[in-house]
Design a protein around this motif. Structure first.
Motif, PDB file in Angstrom:
ATOM      1  N   ARG A   1       0.693  -1.044   0.012  1.00 16.78           N
ATOM      2  CA  ARG A   1       0.015  -0.127   0.002  1.00 16.78           C
ATOM      3  C   ARG A   1       0.861   1.316  -0.062  1.00 16.78           C
ATOM      4  O   ARG A   1       0.582   2.273  -0.779  1.00 16.78           O
ATOM      5  CB  ARG A   1      -1.163  -0.084   1.357  1.00 16.78           C
ATOM      6  CG  ARG A   1      -1.664   0.954   1.427  1.00 16.78           C
ATOM      7  CD  ARG A   1      -2.943   1.314   0.525  1.00 16.78           C
ATOM      8  NE  ARG A   1      -3.723   2.196   0.744  1.00 16.78           N
ATOM      9  CZ  ARG A   1      -5.056   2.560   0.346  1.00 16.78           C
ATOM     10  NH1 ARG A   1      -5.680   1.412   0.445  1.00 16.78           N
ATOM     11  NH2 ARG A   1      -5.651   3.616   0.702  1.00 16.78           N
TER      12      ARG A   1
ATOM     13  N   LYS B   1       2.777   6.158  -1.942  1.00 12.18           N
ATOM     14  CA  LYS B   1       3.602   7.152  -1.588  1.00 12.18           C
ATOM     15  C   LYS B   1       4.874   7.169  -2.353  1.00 12.18           C
ATOM     16  O   LYS B   1       5.700   7.912  -2.134  1.00 12.18           O
ATOM     17  CB  LYS B   1       4.108   7.077  -0.028  1.00 12.18           C
ATOM     18  CG  LYS B   1       2.821   6.904   0.960  1.00 12.18           C
ATOM     19  CD  LYS B   1       2.452   8.126   1.135  1.00 12.18           C
ATOM     20  CE  LYS B   1       1.046   8.543   2.032  1.00 12.18           C
ATOM     21  NZ  LYS B   1       0.628   9.561   2.495  1.00 12.18           N
ATOM     22  N   THR B   2       5.197   6.249  -3.295  1.00 11.88           N
ATOM     23  CA  THR B   2       6.489   6.140  -4.023  1.00 11.88           C
ATOM     24  C   THR B   2       6.066   6.056  -5.615  1.00 11.88           C
ATOM     25  O   THR B   2       4.857   5.761  -6.042  1.00 11.88           O
ATOM     26  CB  THR B   2       7.194   4.901  -3.806  1.00 11.88           C
ATOM     27  OG1 THR B   2       6.546   3.757  -4.464  1.00 11.88           O
ATOM     28  CG2 THR B   2       7.472   4.861  -2.190  1.00 11.88           C
TER      29      THR B   2
ATOM     30  N   HIS C   1       0.003   3.591  10.807  1.00 12.07           N
ATOM     31  CA  HIS C   1      -0.323   4.706  11.374  1.00 12.07           C
ATOM     32  C   HIS C   1      -0.116   5.919  10.280  1.00 12.07           C
ATOM     33  O   HIS C   1      -1.108   6.831   9.967  1.00 12.07           O
ATOM     34  CB  HIS C   1       0.502   5.239  12.646  1.00 12.07           C
ATOM     35  CG  HIS C   1       0.056   6.284  13.319  1.00 12.07           C
ATOM     36  ND1 HIS C   1      -0.967   6.499  13.888  1.00 12.07           N
ATOM     37  CD2 HIS C   1       0.956   7.576  13.451  1.00 12.07           C
ATOM     38  CE1 HIS C   1      -1.107   7.912  14.265  1.00 12.07           C
ATOM     39  NE2 HIS C   1       0.047   8.342  13.812  1.00 12.07           N
ATOM     40  N   LYS C   2       0.969   5.684   9.706  1.00  8.34           N
ATOM     41  CA  LYS C   2       1.526   7.050   8.916  1.00  8.34           C
ATOM     42  C   LYS C   2       0.369   6.853   7.439  1.00  8.34           C
ATOM     43  O   LYS C   2       0.203   7.868   6.831  1.00  8.34           O
ATOM     44  CB  LYS C   2       2.618   6.724   8.200  1.00  8.34           C
ATOM     45  CG  LYS C   2       3.751   7.445   9.104  1.00  8.34           C
ATOM     46  CD  LYS C   2       4.964   7.900   8.440  1.00  8.34           C
ATOM     47  CE  LYS C   2       5.966   8.802   9.589  1.00  8.34           C
ATOM     48  NZ  LYS C   2       7.320   8.358   9.426  1.00  8.34           N
ATOM     49  N   LEU C   3      -0.131   5.573   7.225  1.00 11.60           N
ATOM     50  CA  LEU C   3      -0.929   5.496   5.951  1.00 11.60           C
ATOM     51  C   LEU C   3      -2.308   5.673   6.235  1.00 11.60           C
ATOM     52  O   LEU C   3      -3.156   5.674   5.263  1.00 11.60           O
ATOM     53  CB  LEU C   3      -0.572   4.161   5.341  1.00 11.60           C
ATOM     54  CG  LEU C   3       0.790   3.729   4.717  1.00 11.60           C
ATOM     55  CD1 LEU C   3       0.878   2.529   4.298  1.00 11.60           C
ATOM     56  CD2 LEU C   3       0.826   4.692   3.623  1.00 11.60           C
ATOM     57  N   GLY C   4      -2.617   5.872   7.508  1.00 10.20           N
ATOM     58  CA  GLY C   4      -4.068   6.402   8.007  1.00 10.20           C
ATOM     59  C   GLY C   4      -4.770   5.076   8.013  1.00 10.20           C
ATOM     60  O   GLY C   4      -5.847   4.884   7.919  1.00 10.20           O
ATOM     61  N   ASN C   5      -4.011   4.037   8.696  1.00  3.48           N
ATOM     62  CA  ASN C   5      -4.636   2.495   9.013  1.00  3.48           C
ATOM     63  C   ASN C   5      -5.516   2.019   7.763  1.00  3.48           C
ATOM     64  O   ASN C   5      -6.689   1.932   7.867  1.00  3.48           O
ATOM     65  CB  ASN C   5      -5.465   2.466   9.948  1.00  3.48           C
ATOM     66  CG  ASN C   5      -4.407   2.790  11.378  1.00  3.48           C
ATOM     67  OD1 ASN C   5      -3.506   2.077  11.535  1.00  3.48           O
ATOM     68  ND2 ASN C   5      -4.886   3.688  12.200  1.00  3.48           N
ATOM     69  N   PRO C   6      -5.103   2.009   6.523  1.00  4.28           N
ATOM     70  CA  PRO C   6      -5.896   1.358   5.576  1.00  4.28           C
ATOM     71  C   PRO C   6      -6.355   0.189   5.691  1.00  4.28           C
ATOM     72  O   PRO C   6      -6.041  -0.659   6.365  1.00  4.28           O
ATOM     73  CB  PRO C   6      -4.957   1.497   4.119  1.00  4.28           C
ATOM     74  CG  PRO C   6      -3.547   1.241   4.712  1.00  4.28           C
ATOM     75  CD  PRO C   6      -3.462   1.854   6.095  1.00  4.28           C
ATOM     76  N   GLN C   7      -7.718  -0.094   4.994  1.00  2.00           N
ATOM     77  CA  GLN C   7      -8.065  -1.407   5.016  1.00  2.00           C
ATOM     78  C   GLN C   7      -7.853  -2.274   4.138  1.00  2.00           C
ATOM     79  O   GLN C   7      -7.759  -3.764   4.537  1.00  2.00           O
ATOM     80  CB  GLN C   7      -9.717  -1.138   4.848  1.00  2.00           C
ATOM     81  CG  GLN C   7     -10.410  -0.756   5.790  1.00  2.00           C
ATOM     82  CD  GLN C   7     -11.974  -0.519   5.390  1.00  2.00           C
ATOM     83  OE1 GLN C   7     -12.107   0.570   4.918  1.00  2.00           O
ATOM     84  NE2 GLN C   7     -12.673  -1.106   5.703  1.00  2.00           N
TER      85      GLN C   7
ATOM     86  N   ILE D   1      -6.183  -5.715   4.736  1.00  2.00           N
ATOM     87  CA  ILE D   1      -4.890  -5.926   5.501  1.00  2.00           C
ATOM     88  C   ILE D   1      -5.530  -5.974   7.119  1.00  2.00           C
ATOM     89  O   ILE D   1      -6.133  -5.357   7.650  1.00  2.00           O
ATOM     90  CB  ILE D   1      -4.168  -4.330   5.676  1.00  2.00           C
ATOM     91  CG1 ILE D   1      -3.651  -3.935   4.173  1.00  2.00           C
ATOM     92  CG2 ILE D   1      -3.146  -3.987   6.642  1.00  2.00           C
ATOM     93  CD1 ILE D   1      -3.272  -2.491   3.844  1.00  2.00           C
TER      94      ILE D   1
ATOM     95  N   THR E   1      -5.668  -5.854  11.091  1.00  2.00           N
ATOM     96  CA  THR E   1      -5.482  -4.924  12.136  1.00  2.00           C
ATOM     97  C   THR E   1      -4.347  -5.500  13.159  1.00  2.00           C
ATOM     98  O   THR E   1      -3.930  -6.505  13.053  1.00  2.00           O
ATOM     99  CB  THR E   1      -6.404  -4.607  12.878  1.00  2.00           C
ATOM    100  OG1 THR E   1      -6.968  -5.590  13.349  1.00  2.00           O
ATOM    101  CG2 THR E   1      -7.541  -3.757  11.782  1.00  2.00           C
TER     102      THR E   1
ATOM    103  N   ALA F   1     -10.745  -6.667   7.273  1.00  2.00           N
ATOM    104  CA  ALA F   1     -12.106  -6.466   6.836  1.00  2.00           C
ATOM    105  C   ALA F   1     -12.704  -7.545   5.826  1.00  2.00           C
ATOM    106  O   ALA F   1     -11.830  -8.279   5.275  1.00  2.00           O
ATOM    107  CB  ALA F   1     -12.075  -5.316   5.933  1.00  2.00           C
TER     108      ALA F   1
END
Lengths: 258, 339, 472
Positions: B121, B126-127, B155-161, B169, B171, B177
């Motif tokens: 993700r 981000k890249t 945390h940095k990615l905003g806890n993506p699902q 992903i 938790t 999910a």
């Protein structure tokens, strides 16, 4: 927007000196701090120069001012510090420019934020304007490049525009110094509280998001009852803005908003 | 200087170049091999075994030692030793020939999967790495990330699902999910659905699907179904897939009231003096590029036309919300329009 | 209690974000634009629809046309460069006359009248003052011509169209069309070119533009190229063709630089930079008539003087170092002579010599002082007559006389060719290195940008030297 008599200054707005110091802006000996925001290529730097008499280079290029430029002017015996923010299309992304602009308005709490827009491209520019109005309720819209708009036969009703946006609108052609005295006058009226803004809030948001924003906003207001822009903080939290989350975590947030 | 000879100098130089090439050539360079060797291979083998067991057990299959040795491309003896080791650590139970995960073993496996999917993700959002590289890079990174680093990343990615393939992903607590979907191969004609998952294994089929330009989040409408092939429309293109490919794509069926825009085109085929309305941006554009396009006004409902053609063919300048913005063809081909 | 509430807020935002899913940003952006459209509908009246000004459209049609686009671009670039190089000659020689031939002797006179010890007056006047004066005389006039011209084109709105026209070429090497502009800016000054990369808003492409800017021959290097080409390349052909041959050689080196720029851009984008985020967009702003005097004023203040100031700050210590190494003796040889001796063998491998390598080491601050340093050092080690003394840089009025000194120093056609190549392919000057650091805020990329061209320079000169010696 209502106009009150110019009376004792209990309505006067105050900038956040402590927050500004953290952002690297020296405010000592200034009565007001004015931020200048706007899209790239709207003649923002020309407005800056017209207001301050400084000669910062103003390129016909998107994204020229990368760092902040600062200047000042005096009006009615009050000293105004003017900070030129980087030109951005939006405040929602993660690029460095946008972060600088966003954090300055949010945490520096400038007394007034002047938003410079290109009169002939108003719709595109409103994207940024509406975002800024979520953050601050003391703003002035500078409708720049009116000369170009006139050449294009574009007519703008500044009265209805001011009503819909809830902030004063000043038409100008900064290249020819037109509208600059009026702009200064309006800035001082907003700074001194004789004009009170009722800024527009974003409406066209899908229901589930609106609900999430409201729920979050309620929680934020419980903790920080005086926060005027809890909705914007909610937007940022939903977006996952690390900067804000970290400030909340460490408690630094308080210092900025107090 | 008396030994100097230009030819000799050239040869020495070529020798050095050759050595440099052997050391640093991508993937098989000696430097990378040595680098890889110095990492603790034991840990990697253990984690790979755990992952494999987890995926299989999730699909209701149990593996024996032979299966594991066969599927893992490592030294056989090392693999067998690792399995023994894992049993003593209480990560697996060996009953007869069958190897089963214990609770702590499956927790460990979930942690690795979490690291892998989060890293994918991260790479996607981000890249600038190409999508074909995501999986391989994550395969390496999953063994390097500590638990704290993984949590920080989440945390940095905003806890993506979901990861960019649509896989959930886990938790921190191991929650995932749920994927409620149907493989495309089982859809009836005229069903409308949104792609939620594309299996990244087996590799050959995954690469074929990627080559077809099919991606997560697109809305599709099945128009033809036969035992030989399935045809569906998505984002203005028609796709013809063999059932085994279609079986690897999962969609969630959308309610009836969502109408599928049938005559969607792509911005790059717009001609001079034509006007169009923007329907949306393809899900393939992610992260910063997507935000930038939205900020520039390429949003649903905006009208767009060509402002300037380019002497070299691209980029073309498009008139959008009163401003001329130049986009390259590969970007324009991911903006969906309707004439 | 408070901390708990805050944790609650963050936890709630995580939950809500989880529920809303990935579409939040899309929805918000669309919502804001929808509001904007409603507001505009009420207050703005556009009789002509969204069409742009007719005059703007007409200019654009010509500037971006298949027939006129490219010739116009090259014509404008050629005119700007010609005005800069030729136009700078007169003020440059006037400044040199004033600073080097009038003020310098006068200062020396005062110093001896005051009875300053020889080493102090040498260190300050022959070392520091000389380097600074030299940089000003060579650097100021071309920059004061180049930058205003460039800025006028920029303010008019022409430059974004150049980026638009050329983007496809740059895309092939993984770069951004705006790199065409930062590259052209580099022809004036690499430090200014690096600052100009701010206009590229995609991180990967901006780094590429920064790292490859050094491949643009800057105005500190044009005079070196022209001088060496005149002396050595011009001499290989009949006198009537000498001018054309040397001009061709200089242009050839500049074009070679552009080739290296494309090649390096491509290699960087495929290797070390492939993980950097890449986004592309290019706004074509409306044409606006530039305000001539204001532009000239601001471009001189903003660009020329800032860059010049940085160069002076770096040149002054270099002047001191140059004077010191030529005047401090270890045994019976000066430090400079020792260095030259020890670099000679190494230099020979690359078809260069010790003098050139030492000159490039001590003249890192500014390419402008490379030739004067080379001349001074050559005279110092060969012991031939001429020059102004140990540690005093000098230049001669006639190219012939300069050529004689260099030939006496053992220079051949190969040395000249390789010096031209090495002048193109070596580390950026320290002003530029410092600027790269300021712009990238990364030691890593600063090191890459500084080392990469030197390595390429050594490889290229090495190969040329060996092949040359094999066949010549």
């Amino acid at each position: 927007m209502e106009v009150k008599p110019k009376s004792a200054c209990d309505t006067c707005a105050h900038f956040n000196a402590a927050g500004l110091k953290k952002l690297g802006v020296d405010t000592s000996s200034f009565d007001h701090v004015i931020a200048l925001a706007g899209n790239p290529n709207t003649g923002k730097s020309t407005v800056f120069n017209a207001l301050t008499g400084l000669r910062q280079h103003t390129g016909n290029w998107p994204g020229k001012t990368v760092t902040r430029a600062e200047g000042g002017f005096e009006y009615n015996n009050e000293k105004y510090k003017l900070v030129d923010l980087p030109g951005t299309y939006s405040l929602l992304s993660t690029s460095e420019d946008e972060e600088v602009a966003r954090n300055f308005i949010l945490f520096g709490k400038p007394t007034v934020t002047v938003i410079v827009v290109d009169a002939s491209r108003l719709e595109r520019n409103l994207n940024l304007v509406l975002q800024i109005l979520e953050i601050t309720d003391r703003a002035v819209l500078c409708l720049n490049l009116m000369d170009e708009a006139k050449r294009n036969d574009i007519e703008i009703n500044t009265r209805t525009l001011a009503r819909d946006l809830g902030i004063p609108v000043v038409p100008a052609s900064a290249r020819y110094n037109e509208g600059i005295p009026e702009l200064i006058q309006t800035i001082s009226e907003v700074a001194n509280g004789s004009i009170v803004c009722k800024p527009h809030r974003i409406k066209n948001i899908p229901k589930n998001i609106e609900k999430a924003v409201e729920d979050l906003s309620v929680e934020i207001l419980k903790e920080y009852p005086d926060m005027p822009n809890s909705r914007w903080i909610a937007f940022r939290l939903l977006e996952g803005d690390q900067h804000i989350i970290n400030l909340l975590r460490t408690g630094e947030f308080e210092e900025y908003i107090s | 200087m008396n030994t100097y000879d230009p030819l000799l100098a050239l040869l020495v130089f070529l020798g050095i170049c050759l050595l440099g090439f052997l050391f640093f050539r991508p993937n098989n360079g000696w430097f990378w091999l040595i680098n890889k060797g110095s990492q603790s291979t034991d840990k990697i083998i253990v984690e790979d075994i755990l992952k494999r067991l987890y995926h299989n057990e999730n699909a209701g299959k149990y593996l024996n030692i032979n299966d594991i040795v066969r599927t893992l491309k490592q030294n056989d003896k090392m693999v067998i030793d690792s399995i023994d080791n894992m049993a003593t650590l209480g990560l697996v139970r060996i009953s007869g020939d069958i190897v089963k995960l214990t609770k702590s073993g499956s927790d460990y496996a979930l942690r690795i999967i979490r690291a892998h999917r989060l890293w994918e993700r991260y790479l996607a959002d981000k890249t600038g790495f190409n999508k074909t590289e995501w999986h391989q890079r994550a395969e390496r990174k999953e063994h390097e990330l500590s638990m704290d680093e993984t949590n920080l990343l989440a945390h940095k990615l905003g806890n993506p699902q979901f990861d960019p393939h649509g896989d959930p992903i886990p938790t921190i607590t191991g929650k995932m999910a749920e994927l409620k979907g149907v493989p495309v191969s089982e859809l009836k004609t005229h069903t409308i659905g949104r792609i939620i998952h594309i299996k990244d294994k087996p590799d050959i089929i995954y690469k074929q699907i990627m080559a077809e330009n099919i991606h997560i989040g697109s809305i599709i409408r099945v128009v033809e179904k036969s035992p030989e092939r399935i045809v569906f429309h998505s984002e203005g293109e028609a796709f013809k897939l063999a059932p085994i490919m279609a079986g690897n794509i999962t969609v969630s069926i959308l309610e009836k009231n969502i109408s599928y825009e049938e005559d969607i085109l792509r911005l790059n085929i717009l001609k001079e003096n034509e006007k169009a309305k923007i329907i949306g941006i393809s899900k393939e554009i992610r992260g910063e590029s997507r935000r930038r396009l939205l900020d520039l006004g390429f949003v649903k409902g905006a009208s767009v036309s060509i402002d300037l053609l380019n002497p070299l063919g691209e980029p073309k300048a498009y008139l959008i919300k009163g401003t001329s913005i130049a986009l390259r063809n590969d970007q324009a081909s991911k903006i969906l329009i309707k004439k | 209690m408070k901390q708990k509430n805050i944790d609650n807020i963050i936890a709630l935002s995580n939950d809500l974000r989880w529920q809303i899913g990935d579409e939040f940003h899309d929805n918000l952006a669309e919502g804001i634009y929808a509001d904007a459209a409603e507001i505009v509908k009420v207050s703005v009246h556009k009789p002509n629809g969204d069409n742009r000004l007719r005059l703007d459209a007409k200019i654009d049609k010509i500037i971006t046309s298949k027939t006129w686009g490219f010739p116009l671009m090259f014509l404008i670039l050629a005119v700007v460069l010609w005005l800069t190089i030729v136009g700078a000659n007169y003020p440059s020689s006037m400044l040199a006359e004033l600073l080097l031939n009038t003020i310098h002797p006068a200062l020396k006179g005062y110093a001896s009248a005051l009875g300053l010890p020889w080493w102090l007056d040498g260190f300050l006047i022959d070392g520091v003052y000389m380097a600074v004066a030299w940089v000003i005389a060579v650097m100021l006039p071309p920059m004061a011509i180049f930058f205003p011209l460039f800025t006028l084109l920029e303010d008019f709105g022409y430059l974004p169209r150049v980026a638009f026209n050329l983007d496809h070429l740059f895309k092939l090497s993984g770069a951004h069309g705006k790199q065409a502009l930062t590259m052209s800016m580099g022809f004036g000054c690499n430090a200014a070119g690096v600052v100009a990369t701010r206009i590229i808003d995609s991180p990967r492409e901006r780094l590429i533009a920064i790292i490859t800017n050094n491949f643009s021959l800057c105005n500190g290097r044009w005079p070196t190229q022209i001088l060496i080409a005149t002396i050595f390349i011009g001499a290989t052909v009949p006198a009537s063709f000498a001018g054309i041959a040397s001009l061709g050689a200089v242009i050839g080196v500049a074009i070679l630089g552009i080739c290296f720029m494309f090649l390096t851009s491509w290699a960087l984008s495929k290797t070390v930079l492939k993980g950097e985020v890449s986004t592309f967009n290019l706004e074509l702003p409306p044409y606006r008539p530039p305000r001539f005097w204001k532009t000239i004023y601001t471009s001189i203040i903003d660009r020329t003087l800032i860059v010049l100031w940085r160069a002076i700050v770096f040149a002054a210590p270099a002047g001191a170092v140059i004077w010191l190494i030529s005047n401090i003796h270890i045994g019976d040889l000066s430090i400079a002579a020792w260095m030259i001796d020890s670099f000679d063998g190494f230099g020979f491998l690359f078809g260069l010599n010790g003098v050139i390598l030492v000159a490039y080491i001590v003249a890192i601050p500014a390419n402008e002082i490379v030739i004067p340093t080379i001349l001074m050092l050559t005279v110092l080690v060969t012991g031939i007559s001429g020059g102004a003394g140990a540690g005093v840089m000098f230049e001669l009025d006639s190219a012939n006389a300069t050529g004689e000194i260099l030939r006496a120093g053992g220079w051949t056609l190969l040395t000249a060719v390789n010096l031209m190549l090495f002048s193109l392919l070596h580390n950026p000057c320290s002003t530029t290195i410092y600027t790269i650091y300021k712009e990238t805020k990364s030691v890593r990329w600063t090191v890459v940008a500084s080392i990469l061209p030197v390595i390429m320079g050594f490889v290229v000169t090495f190969l040329v030297a060996q092949v040359w010696r094999l066949f010549a």
